[in-house]
Design a protein around this motif. Structure first.
Motif, short mmCIF file in Angstrom:
data_model
loop_
_atom_site.label_atom_id
_atom_site.label_comp_id
_atom_site.label_asym_id
_atom_site.label_seq_id
_atom_site.Cartn_x
_atom_site.Cartn_y
_atom_site.Cartn_z
N GLN A 1 0.84 -1.19 0.00
CA GLN A 1 0.00 0.00 0.00
C GLN A 1 0.89 1.25 0.00
O GLN A 1 2.06 1.19 0.35
N VAL A 2 0.29 2.36 -0.38
CA VAL A 2 1.03 3.62 -0.43
C VAL A 2 1.36 4.09 0.98
O VAL A 2 0.51 4.09 1.86
N GLN A 3 2.61 4.45 1.16
CA GLN A 3 3.04 5.05 2.43
C GLN A 3 3.85 6.30 2.14
O GLN A 3 4.70 6.31 1.24
N LEU A 4 3.59 7.34 2.91
CA LEU A 4 4.34 8.59 2.86
C LEU A 4 4.78 8.88 4.29
O LEU A 4 3.94 9.06 5.16
N VAL A 5 6.09 8.93 4.52
CA VAL A 5 6.60 9.09 5.88
C VAL A 5 7.48 10.33 5.94
O VAL A 5 8.59 10.35 5.38
N GLU A 6 7.00 11.33 6.65
CA GLU A 6 7.73 12.60 6.78
C GLU A 6 8.68 12.55 7.98
O GLU A 6 8.43 11.84 8.96
N SER A 7 9.73 13.34 7.88
CA SER A 7 10.67 13.50 8.99
C SER A 7 11.38 14.83 8.84
O SER A 7 11.26 15.50 7.80
N GLY A 8 12.11 15.23 9.88
CA GLY A 8 12.93 16.43 9.80
C GLY A 8 12.38 17.63 10.53
O GLY A 8 13.04 18.68 10.59
N GLY A 9 11.19 17.51 11.08
CA GLY A 9 10.63 18.62 11.82
C GLY A 9 11.34 18.83 13.15
O GLY A 9 12.20 18.04 13.55
N GLY A 10 10.97 19.91 13.83
CA GLY A 10 11.57 20.19 15.13
C GLY A 10 11.32 21.61 15.55
O GLY A 10 10.50 22.32 14.95
N LEU A 11 12.04 22.02 16.59
CA LEU A 11 11.94 23.38 17.12
C LEU A 11 13.11 24.19 16.59
O LEU A 11 14.27 23.76 16.70
N VAL A 12 12.82 25.35 16.03
CA VAL A 12 13.86 26.20 15.47
C VAL A 12 13.54 27.65 15.80
O VAL A 12 12.37 28.02 15.93
N GLN A 13 14.57 28.46 15.94
CA GLN A 13 14.37 29.88 16.23
C GLN A 13 13.98 30.62 14.95
O GLN A 13 14.32 30.20 13.84
N PRO A 14 13.29 31.74 15.10
CA PRO A 14 12.99 32.56 13.92
C PRO A 14 14.26 32.90 13.15
O PRO A 14 15.29 33.22 13.76
N GLY A 15 14.16 32.80 11.82
CA GLY A 15 15.32 33.02 10.98
C GLY A 15 16.12 31.77 10.68
O GLY A 15 17.01 31.79 9.82
N GLY A 16 15.80 30.71 11.38
CA GLY A 16 16.52 29.46 11.20
C GLY A 16 16.04 28.66 10.00
O GLY A 16 15.16 29.09 9.24
N SER A 17 16.63 27.47 9.84
CA SER A 17 16.33 26.61 8.71
C SER A 17 16.04 25.19 9.17
O SER A 17 16.54 24.74 10.21
N LEU A 18 15.24 24.50 8.37
CA LEU A 18 14.99 23.08 8.54
C LEU A 18 14.85 22.45 7.17
O LEU A 18 14.42 23.12 6.21
N ARG A 19 15.15 21.16 7.08
CA ARG A 19 14.92 20.41 5.85
C ARG A 19 14.02 19.22 6.15
O ARG A 19 14.41 18.35 6.94
N LEU A 20 12.86 19.22 5.55
CA LEU A 20 11.94 18.12 5.72
C LEU A 20 12.15 17.08 4.62
O LEU A 20 12.51 17.43 3.49
N SER A 21 11.92 15.83 4.97
CA SER A 21 12.00 14.74 4.00
C SER A 21 10.70 13.94 4.04
O SER A 21 10.03 13.87 5.08
N CYS A 22 10.38 13.33 2.93
CA CYS A 22 9.22 12.44 2.85
C CYS A 22 9.63 11.24 2.00
O CYS A 22 9.88 11.38 0.80
N VAL A 23 9.70 10.08 2.63
CA VAL A 23 10.05 8.85 1.93
C VAL A 23 8.77 8.15 1.52
O VAL A 23 7.89 7.91 2.35
#
Length: 125
Positions: A1-23
C-alpha cells in the motif's frame, strides 16, 4: 500500500532553517507529482508547494515563496522541503501529499489520494 513518511521537523528559532523529507513507497515514485501542505494549530489545511514528476516544474504559495525550496530525488523515492528564514507563522504540522498520477501539478488543499502522518515544525524563540 502507499506510504508517505515525513521527517525532519523540530523546534527552530525565527530566521533558522529546517529540511523536511518524505520517503514514499507503494507506488512508482517518478509517476506522480507531489506536494507539501501544512496545518497550523486551530487552522485549516494550507497548500505550501508542488513539484512535477521529474522535478522540472515547481510552485509555491505566496507565503513561502523565496524562502522554501521543494525538490525530489527519484532514485531515493524521497521528497524534500528546504525551509529557510523561518517565521513563527510557519509553525504547523507539515504533510507530504500525493495527487492522482494523471495530475501534472496540483495547487490547493483538496484532490489528494494520500497524505502522510505529518511532522511538527515549531518556530519560536
Amino acid at each position: 500500500q502507499v506510504q508517505l513518511v515525513e521527517s525532519g521537523g523540530g523546534l527552530v528559532q525565527p530566521g533558522g532553517s529546517l529540511r523536511l523529507s518524505c520517503v514514499a513507497s507503494g507506488f512508482p515514485f517518478s509517476s506522480s507529482s507531489l506536494n507539501w501542505v501544512r496545518q497550523a494549530p486551530g487552522k485549516g489545511l494550507e497548500w505550501v508547494s508542488a513539484i512535477a514528476r521529474g522535478g522540472e516544474d515547481t510552485r509555491y504559495a505566496d507565503s513561502v515563496k523565496g524562502r522554501f525550496t521543494i525538490s525530489r530525488d527519484n532514485t531515493k523515492n524521497t521528497l524534500y522541503l528546504q525551509m529557510n528564514s523561518l517565521k513563527p507563522e510557519d509553525t504547523a504540522v507539515y504533510f507530504c501529499a500525493k495527487p492522482p498520477n494523471h495530475i501534472f501539478l496540483l495547487t490547493g488543499t483538496t484532490g489528494y489520494e494520500y497524505r502522510g502522518q505529518g511532522t511538527q515544525v515549531t518556530v519560536s524563540s
